[in-house]
Design a protein around this motif. Sequence first.
Motif, mmCIF file in Angstrom:
data_model
loop_
_atom_site.group_PDB
_atom_site.id
_atom_site.type_symbol
_atom_site.label_atom_id
_atom_site.label_comp_id
_atom_site.label_asym_id
_atom_site.label_seq_id
_atom_site.Cartn_x
_atom_site.Cartn_y
_atom_site.Cartn_z
ATOM 1 N N GLN A 54 15.868 -21.235 10.380
ATOM 2 C CA GLN A 54 16.280 -22.226 11.378
ATOM 3 C C GLN A 54 15.812 -23.634 11.015
ATOM 4 O O GLN A 54 15.728 -24.501 11.881
ATOM 5 C CB GLN A 54 15.747 -21.825 12.754
ATOM 6 C CG GLN A 54 16.256 -20.488 13.251
ATOM 7 C CD GLN A 54 17.774 -20.427 13.298
ATOM 8 O OE1 GLN A 54 18.423 -21.366 13.742
ATOM 9 N NE2 GLN A 54 18.346 -19.316 12.825
ATOM 10 N N HIS A 56 16.813 -26.956 9.237
ATOM 11 C CA HIS A 56 18.041 -27.630 8.815
ATOM 12 C C HIS A 56 17.693 -29.013 8.258
ATOM 13 O O HIS A 56 17.110 -29.847 8.955
ATOM 14 C CB HIS A 56 19.011 -27.746 9.983
ATOM 15 C CG HIS A 56 19.384 -26.421 10.587
ATOM 16 N ND1 HIS A 56 20.218 -25.527 9.956
ATOM 17 C CD2 HIS A 56 18.991 -25.824 11.740
ATOM 18 C CE1 HIS A 56 20.349 -24.443 10.698
ATOM 19 N NE2 HIS A 56 19.616 -24.592 11.788
ATOM 20 N N GLY A 111 13.155 -23.556 15.564
ATOM 21 C CA GLY A 111 13.673 -24.297 14.412
ATOM 22 C C GLY A 111 13.172 -25.724 14.328
ATOM 23 O O GLY A 111 12.556 -26.247 15.259
#
Length: 247
Positions: A54, A56, A111
């Motif tokens: 998670q 990014h 995340g």
Amino acid sequence: MVSDQLADRLAERTAMARYRMWRRIGWIALALAVTAGLVWVTFFSPLLALDPEQVHVSGQGTTVDVEQVREAVTDEAGVPLPRIDTVGLREEILEMNAVKNVAITRAWPDGLTVRLTSREPVAAVPQSGDVYALMDAEGVRVGTVEDVPDHLPSIVVSLTDDEAGRRAMNAALEVLGALPRKLAGGIQTVSAATQDDVRTTLSDGRVIRWGSEAQVELKIKVAQTLLRAEPSATTIDVSSPALPVTR
């Protein structure tokens, strides 16, 4: 009889006070238990732990080693999000090559979103050892290559004096950094004998004399107009943008 009634009332009041006290203690204990549970869930439970899947990363451009960035972030895998030191993590990423800026935000529940601003090269500068340093518009070195990339011009600074050469280099880089993509893509070489004599040579051989980096936005507009209006001109001098010269 009266004394019995008073004793009953006193006992009743004592029992009521005791009940209220225990009820208050019960509520306090419940609140403490709930608080402890929330603290555990938030700061120690795996429910909010960072999941590497998670993470990014965006905005790496052409120069940032995205795997290096991802590795630094995923070193925090398993740590609950509230406990992750995003300030320290940001400082670590900013020390990496070609990273100009970075923003890190928590993406609940597990995340992290990392938005990078990369330093993009605007020119290749010859170095000893037959290599070229890739420089961004602020004069920061973002890489080294053996050959000049097709999309980048090479810079030649003729002065040997370090300080004067640095000023000339910075002026050339500022001019290059301000150019729109289409015009910058057509430049083959850049020279700067001094900080007040920046010149670019286009791939078709035409030369634009910019002078210094002062008023560069105005100079760009004038140069673009003259490139269209006088396609046969071999030299366009916009060092004084109010009085441009072509020949």
